[in-house]
Design a protein around this motif. Structure first.
Motif, PDB file in Angstrom:
ATOM      1  N   TRP A 154       0.835  -1.208   0.000  1.00 37.04           N
ATOM      2  CA  TRP A 154       0.000   0.000   0.000  1.00 37.04           C
ATOM      3  C   TRP A 154       0.867   1.255   0.000  1.00 37.04           C
ATOM      4  O   TRP A 154       0.520   2.261  -0.619  1.00 37.04           O
ATOM      5  CB  TRP A 154      -0.918  -0.006   1.221  1.00 37.04           C
ATOM      6  N   LEU A 155       1.999   1.189   0.697  1.00 32.55           N
ATOM      7  CA  LEU A 155       2.913   2.333   0.744  1.00 32.55           C
ATOM      8  C   LEU A 155       3.482   2.614  -0.646  1.00 32.55           C
ATOM      9  O   LEU A 155       3.496   3.770  -1.104  1.00 32.55           O
ATOM     10  CB  LEU A 155       4.037   2.055   1.747  1.00 32.55           C
ATOM     11  N   ALA A 156       3.952   1.572  -1.326  1.00 37.76           N
ATOM     12  CA  ALA A 156       4.554   1.733  -2.650  1.00 37.76           C
ATOM     13  C   ALA A 156       3.560   2.291  -3.661  1.00 37.76           C
ATOM     14  O   ALA A 156       3.921   3.085  -4.536  1.00 37.76           O
ATOM     15  CB  ALA A 156       5.116   0.399  -3.135  1.00 37.76           C
ATOM     16  N   LYS A 157       2.311   1.904  -3.536  1.00 40.57           N
ATOM     17  CA  LYS A 157       1.276   2.355  -4.477  1.00 40.57           C
ATOM     18  C   LYS A 157       0.572   3.628  -4.010  1.00 40.57           C
ATOM     19  O   LYS A 157      -0.341   4.106  -4.680  1.00 40.57           O
ATOM     20  CB  LYS A 157       0.246   1.237  -4.669  1.00 40.57           C
ATOM     21  N   GLU A 158       1.021   4.149  -2.845  1.00 41.00           N
ATOM     22  CA  GLU A 158       0.428   5.357  -2.259  1.00 41.00           C
ATOM     23  C   GLU A 158      -1.082   5.225  -2.105  1.00 41.00           C
ATOM     24  O   GLU A 158      -1.850   6.155  -2.364  1.00 41.00           O
ATOM     25  CB  GLU A 158       0.781   6.603  -3.084  1.00 41.00           C
ATOM     26  N   GLN A 159      -1.509   4.071  -1.641  1.00 37.98           N
ATOM     27  CA  GLN A 159      -2.938   3.824  -1.414  1.00 37.98           C
ATOM     28  C   GLN A 159      -3.290   4.255   0.016  1.00 37.98           C
ATOM     29  O   GLN A 159      -3.584   3.436   0.896  1.00 37.98           O
ATOM     30  CB  GLN A 159      -3.256   2.352  -1.669  1.00 37.98           C
ATOM     31  N   TRP A 160      -3.253   5.555   0.204  1.00 42.58           N
ATOM     32  CA  TRP A 160      -3.433   6.108   1.535  1.00 42.58           C
ATOM     33  C   TRP A 160      -4.819   5.832   2.090  1.00 42.58           C
ATOM     34  O   TRP A 160      -4.987   5.682   3.301  1.00 42.58           O
ATOM     35  CB  TRP A 160      -3.154   7.614   1.517  1.00 42.58           C
ATOM     36  N   HIS A 161      -5.818   5.765   1.227  1.00 44.76           N
ATOM     37  CA  HIS A 161      -7.188   5.499   1.685  1.00 44.76           C
ATOM     38  C   HIS A 161      -7.308   4.120   2.307  1.00 44.76           C
ATOM     39  O   HIS A 161      -8.167   3.882   3.161  1.00 44.76           O
ATOM     40  CB  HIS A 161      -8.172   5.645   0.522  1.00 44.76           C
ATOM     41  N   LYS A 162      -6.458   3.194   1.881  1.00 44.53           N
ATOM     42  CA  LYS A 162      -6.433   1.869   2.494  1.00 44.53           C
ATOM     43  C   LYS A 162      -5.523   1.834   3.726  1.00 44.53           C
ATOM     44  O   LYS A 162      -5.853   1.198   4.732  1.00 44.53           O
ATOM     45  CB  LYS A 162      -5.942   0.834   1.484  1.00 44.53           C
ATOM     46  N   LEU A 163      -4.401   2.511   3.625  1.00 45.44           N
ATOM     47  CA  LEU A 163      -3.357   2.366   4.636  1.00 45.44           C
ATOM     48  C   LEU A 163      -3.650   3.133   5.925  1.00 45.44           C
ATOM     49  O   LEU A 163      -3.517   2.591   7.022  1.00 45.44           O
ATOM     50  CB  LEU A 163      -2.014   2.828   4.063  1.00 45.44           C
TER      51      LEU A 163
END
Length: 316
Positions: A154-163
């Motif tokens: 999630w960090l690598a994909k910048e999926q902040w809404h999930k993380l």
């Protein structure tokens, strides 16, 4: 009433320019801020070696930095053990007021073990007392990843809404932020912060902001991924009780709401540091007001407060 002849040591804060700051601390606490400068932090009680020092405003030690005072006058802080050895090499606490006019970076701080090994300094456990926030204010506190692999993905994909995990906040709320915990203040939030005397921050995300030179600020993804806990853990180590918001090995934080005339006693403390967050009044025979921060040195363990005030008392 205190019987010590020790003098109250008033401190001049340091004001720190931040991209996310404003001039709000000037009228909120009557601080003399640098003009036309976004000030994000007032370091109220600080002896941090990076130079953001508090300076003594009164008495025989006037003009000394807190770091100099702590080193030159260890008896004021009971900082020598029975053999004459120094207990704390550096002043261990740091108190601030943060004005997040814009959101701070999403960040994480190392614990003592990692910070000592990699930076030769203390780790950074901190806590916040909310002074102002939006009606439906929030802060970032923790993450939702179940494993390190999921976190890194999630960090690598910048999926902040999930993380990222968000929690609602309100005025006068207390939040404990242990080291190794992802966190971030969001825009239009002002807090009083008590922390270990450390300035090590690993940024995970900074909203793609650029500094004064037009450069993106550094991120520290490797360090953050190394120290983060997955799954995230909820900490109960604050050990709050009565009017103690925190009572643990890192520091003690006491919220005092004084009305009228009251006497207070904190035996078995080496020294006390106090910040006035609201109101004005008198401590023993000395006037104090909103925005003041001061130290009661070793032996000054009993005092009388007169007036309606909100104060934060800290020690370790």
């Amino acid at each position: 009433m205190n019987n010590s002849t020790s003098q109250i040591i008033f401190l001049k804060p340091a004001f720190i320019r931040k991209l996310w700051g404003s001039q709000k601390l000037a009228h909120k606490f009557n601080f003399d801020l640098p003009k036309n400068t976004p000030i994000g932090e007032a370091w109220l009680v600080s002896a941090h070696p990076n130079g953001m020092m508090s300076y003594v405003l009164n008495g025989e030690y006037k003009g000394l930095s807190l770091a100099e005072l702590f080193k030159q006058q260890p008896s004021l802080f009971a900082n020598l053990d029975s053999s004459g050895s120094v207990i704390n090499k550096e002043y261990p606490l740091l108190t601030k007021i943060l004005d997040a006019n814009d959101s701070l970076s999403v960040q994480i701080h190392p614990d003592d073990k990692f910070a000592e090994k990699n930076h030769q300094c203390l780790g950074k456990t901190e806590c916040w007392y909310i002074l102002e926030c939006l009606p439906k204010g929030r802060v970032i506190l923790g993450h939702n990843a179940k494993t390190k692999d999921q976190f890194n993905q999630w960090l690598a994909k910048e999926q902040w809404h999930k993380l990222l995990k968000y929690i609602p906040i309100k005025k006068d709320q207390f939040i404990y932020v242990p080291s190794l915990k992802i966190h971030g203040l969001l825009a239009h939030t002002m807090v009083f912060e008590l922390q270990q005397s450390s300035d090590i921050t690993y940024r995970l995300y900074d909203y793609d902001r650029k500094d004064e030179l037009g450069n993106l600020r550094n991120l520290h993804l490797k360090e953050a991924s190394t120290i983060v806990l997955a799954p995230d853990l909820n900490s109960s180590e604050a050990n709050g009780h009565d009017n103690y918001l925190v009572d643990n090995k890192f520091f003690k934080l006491i919220k005092l709401i004084n009305e009228g005339i009251n006497h207070y006693s904190y035996p078995n403390t080496r020294w006390l540091q106090i910040s006035v967050l609201d109101g004005n009044g008198i401590i023993d025979d000395t006037s104090i007001k909103k925005g003041d921060s001061f130290i009661l040195p070793n032996g000054y363990t009993d005092f009388c407060l007169s007036g309606n005030m909100l104060l934060m008392v800290t020690y370790c």
